[in-house]
Design a protein around this motif. Structure first.
Motif, short mmCIF file in Angstrom:
data_model
loop_
_atom_site.label_atom_id
_atom_site.label_comp_id
_atom_site.label_asym_id
_atom_site.label_seq_id
_atom_site.Cartn_x
_atom_site.Cartn_y
_atom_site.Cartn_z
N VAL A 270 5.94 -2.89 16.73
CA VAL A 270 7.10 -3.09 17.61
C VAL A 270 7.63 -1.72 18.02
CG1 VAL A 270 7.68 -5.29 16.55
CG2 VAL A 270 8.70 -3.19 15.65
N PRO A 271 8.30 -1.60 19.17
CA PRO A 271 8.71 -0.28 19.68
C PRO A 271 9.59 0.51 18.73
CG PRO A 271 8.92 -1.95 21.40
CD PRO A 271 8.59 -2.69 20.13
N GLU A 272 10.44 -0.16 17.95
CA GLU A 272 11.38 0.57 17.10
C GLU A 272 10.80 0.92 15.73
OE1 GLU A 272 12.27 -3.88 16.49
OE2 GLU A 272 11.64 -2.51 18.11
N PHE A 273 9.51 0.64 15.49
CA PHE A 273 8.93 0.89 14.17
C PHE A 273 8.88 2.39 13.86
CE2 PHE A 273 5.07 1.73 11.59
CZ PHE A 273 5.56 1.23 10.39
N PRO A 274 9.41 2.83 12.71
CA PRO A 274 9.42 4.26 12.35
C PRO A 274 8.12 4.67 11.66
CG PRO A 274 10.65 3.01 10.71
CD PRO A 274 10.18 2.01 11.73
N SER A 275 7.09 4.92 12.42
CA SER A 275 5.78 5.23 11.86
C SER A 275 5.78 6.62 11.23
CB SER A 275 4.70 5.15 12.94
OG SER A 275 4.96 6.11 13.95
N SER A 276 4.77 6.84 10.38
CA SER A 276 4.64 8.11 9.67
C SER A 276 3.16 8.44 9.53
CB SER A 276 5.29 8.00 8.28
OG SER A 276 4.86 9.05 7.43
N ALA A 277 2.87 9.73 9.43
CA ALA A 277 1.49 10.17 9.21
C ALA A 277 0.99 9.73 7.85
CB ALA A 277 1.40 11.69 9.33
N TRP A 278 1.91 9.33 6.97
CA TRP A 278 1.53 8.91 5.63
C TRP A 278 1.39 7.39 5.51
CZ3 TRP A 278 -0.18 12.56 2.56
CH2 TRP A 278 0.27 13.88 2.75
N ASP A 279 1.49 6.68 6.63
CA ASP A 279 1.25 5.23 6.61
C ASP A 279 -0.24 4.97 6.40
OD1 ASP A 279 3.91 4.99 7.17
OD2 ASP A 279 3.65 4.18 9.21
N TRP A 280 -0.55 3.86 5.76
CA TRP A 280 -1.96 3.53 5.53
C TRP A 280 -2.17 2.02 5.58
CZ3 TRP A 280 -2.57 0.73 0.92
CH2 TRP A 280 -1.55 0.87 -0.02
N ILE A 281 -3.41 1.63 5.83
CA ILE A 281 -3.81 0.22 5.83
C ILE A 281 -4.75 0.01 4.67
CG2 ILE A 281 -4.99 -1.60 7.10
CD1 ILE A 281 -4.12 -0.22 9.68
N GLY A 282 -4.41 -0.93 3.80
CA GLY A 282 -5.22 -1.19 2.62
C GLY A 282 -6.00 -2.48 2.74
N LEU A 283 -7.17 -2.49 2.13
CA LEU A 283 -7.99 -3.70 2.01
C LEU A 283 -7.75 -4.27 0.62
CD1 LEU A 283 -10.28 -5.54 3.16
CD2 LEU A 283 -11.91 -3.99 2.01
N PHE A 284 -7.32 -5.53 0.56
CA PHE A 284 -6.95 -6.16 -0.70
C PHE A 284 -7.70 -7.47 -0.91
CE2 PHE A 284 -3.35 -3.59 0.51
CZ PHE A 284 -2.81 -3.12 -0.68
N LYS A 285 -7.98 -7.80 -2.14
CA LYS A 285 -8.42 -9.15 -2.45
C LYS A 285 -7.23 -10.09 -2.24
CE LYS A 285 -11.97 -7.88 -5.83
NZ LYS A 285 -12.45 -8.03 -7.23
N VAL A 286 -7.51 -11.33 -1.89
CA VAL A 286 -6.42 -12.24 -1.52
C VAL A 286 -5.47 -12.50 -2.68
CG1 VAL A 286 -7.63 -13.39 0.35
CG2 VAL A 286 -7.91 -14.21 -1.99
N ALA A 287 -5.91 -12.30 -3.91
CA ALA A 287 -5.06 -12.58 -5.07
C ALA A 287 -4.37 -11.32 -5.59
CB ALA A 287 -5.88 -13.22 -6.18
N PHE A 288 -4.23 -10.28 -4.75
CA PHE A 288 -3.63 -9.04 -5.23
C PHE A 288 -2.18 -9.25 -5.64
CE2 PHE A 288 -1.92 -8.83 -0.97
CZ PHE A 288 -0.80 -8.02 -1.06
N ARG A 289 -1.71 -8.44 -6.60
CA ARG A 289 -0.36 -8.61 -7.15
C ARG A 289 0.53 -7.39 -6.94
NH1 ARG A 289 -1.05 -11.75 -12.96
NH2 ARG A 289 -2.18 -13.57 -12.17
N HIS A 290 -0.04 -6.29 -6.51
CA HIS A 290 0.75 -5.07 -6.37
C HIS A 290 0.17 -4.23 -5.25
CE1 HIS A 290 2.55 -1.15 -7.45
NE2 HIS A 290 3.48 -1.86 -8.05
#
Length: 380
Positions: A270-290
């Motif tokens: 969304v336009p107002e999202f405060p992005s950062s160079a330290w943002d990341w996208i993780g791949l998780f198993k569907v049952a992840f807890r943390h």
């Protein structure tokens, strides 16, 4: 704190709408220097509404009611670190629970036990110190509790449902009295809108009420015996009108995923999202807890391969994709907001066919060699 734990579990569907998570602890033991008593607190924004959970362990013993109230007031006065974070009592919903250590006053131990044996708990309610304090203390009157329709949860012999029978010894070996049963373990809640309405005239219409809490059950669990307390649970229904309806980030895996090739992720913000160079996208198993349970991750800036005004693309290396495949999902983690702000639908990663074929070939070769091995063993 020492031995006081507060965990919050959330269904995946709600994760993108949980923001501004902060925690705090307050020591009250030994004039604030010791963590054997005090409180731990977790607060967050849920669909734009502020929610706070407070787990407390207050001073023990019959005569310490005022100390319990003073300590709770001190815990309520704590401030979360950060800007524009409301005080504890300014949250839309506040849950207060723990070993609050309030006792049953005035009545003798035999009357209390006889009332419990006959399941006439209502005879004890008016002398419960917390109920008595709620009638006098303004800051407690706004807290709600379900009916105490279960046996007092303290003090039991270990691994039994029998109230305190052991001979107690004090520090200098003087005999102590057996503990009078009490509802020390409690769960209460407070809804800010209801509190504000209580001071005004007129009805509170459903249209004005944006959040409500319903207690579904409030029970103790007598089968647990590892403590001289019996645990208490409360199940609540929380209904709210979302102030936020769209996630900050929408993301999806592109094409078929497998460990045989690099894979792509597309996302939009969304336009107002405060992005950062330290943002990341993780791949998780569907049952992840943390959030730390990721299988692998990609930095949104360092691993970006294309960008336009509507969306961006990030790649993950084939070497990081699980060879055996399975069901996974993607989560976008915001460094500025310190939370997951976008989550994909679950999707399948296909097994690495090349690796599987290699394993099958090795297995066949191994079986082909076994007769020779058996013959050599027979000869020996």
């Amino acid at each position: 704190m020492q031995g006081l734990l507060l965990l919050v579990f959330v269904k995946h569907v709600h994760l993108p709408f949980i923001r501004d998570i902060h925690t705090h602890y307050t020591r009250t033991g030994l004039y604030g220097y010791w963590g054997n008593k005090g409180g731990v607190t977790v607060r967050m924004s849920l669909y734009g509404h502020t929610i706070c959970f407070m787990n407390c362990h207050l001073p023990a013993h019959m005569e310490n009611t005022e100390q319990r109230l003073d300590d709770f007031e001190k815990i309520l006065e704590m401030q979360f670190e950060g800007e524009n974070i409301p005080s504890t009592l300014d949250h839309d919903v506040l849950f207060w629970f723990g070993d609050l250590n309030f006792r049953i006053a005035d009545y003798g131990i035999h009357f209390v036990r006889e009332s419990i044996n006959n399941k006439r708990y209502n005879l004890l309610w008016e002398k419960d110190q917390l109920n008595m304090a709620k009638k006098k203390e303004a800051f407690l009157q706004e807290f709600i509790e379900g009916p105490l329709q279960f046996k007092p949860t303290y003090k039991f012999d270990l691994y039994s449902d029998v109230y305190d029978t052991r001979d107690q010894k004090s520090l200098f070996w003087f005999n102590e009295k057996k503990r009078k049963p009490a509802w020390t373990d409690r769960i209460l809640w407070r809804v800010k809108n209801l509190c504000q309405h209580a001071s005004k005239e007129g009805e509170f219409s459903e249209e004005e009420q944006t959040i409500s809490v319903t207690l579904n059950n409030y029970i103790s669990h007598m089968s647990y015996g590892i403590s001289d307390h019996k645990p208490v649970t409360g199940t609540f229904g929380l209904e709210l009108k979302p102030l936020l309806s769209d996630p900050l980030i929408t993301l999806n895996p592109e094409g078929e995923w497998s460990a045989e090739h690099d894979v792509l992720i597309s996302y939009s913000a969304v336009p107002e999202f405060p992005s950062s160079a330290w943002d990341w996208i993780g791949l998780f198993k569907v049952a992840f807890r943390h959030v730390n349970d990721y299988v692998t991750y990609a930095w949104v800036e360092d691993d970006e391969i294309s960008s336009n005004k509507d969306s961006k693309q990030v790649y993950m290396s084939a070497a990081e994709i699980p060879d055996m495949g399975g069901e996974f999902l993607l989560c976008y983690y915001s460094n500025n907001l310190q939370s997951i702000v976008g989550i994909s639908q679950p999707f399948q990663i296909q097994p690495n066919r090349t690796l599987i074929e290699k394993d099958l070939t090795q297995e066949e070769n191994s079986w082909m060699q076994k007769p020779d091995n058996l013959e050599s063993l027979d000869e020996f």
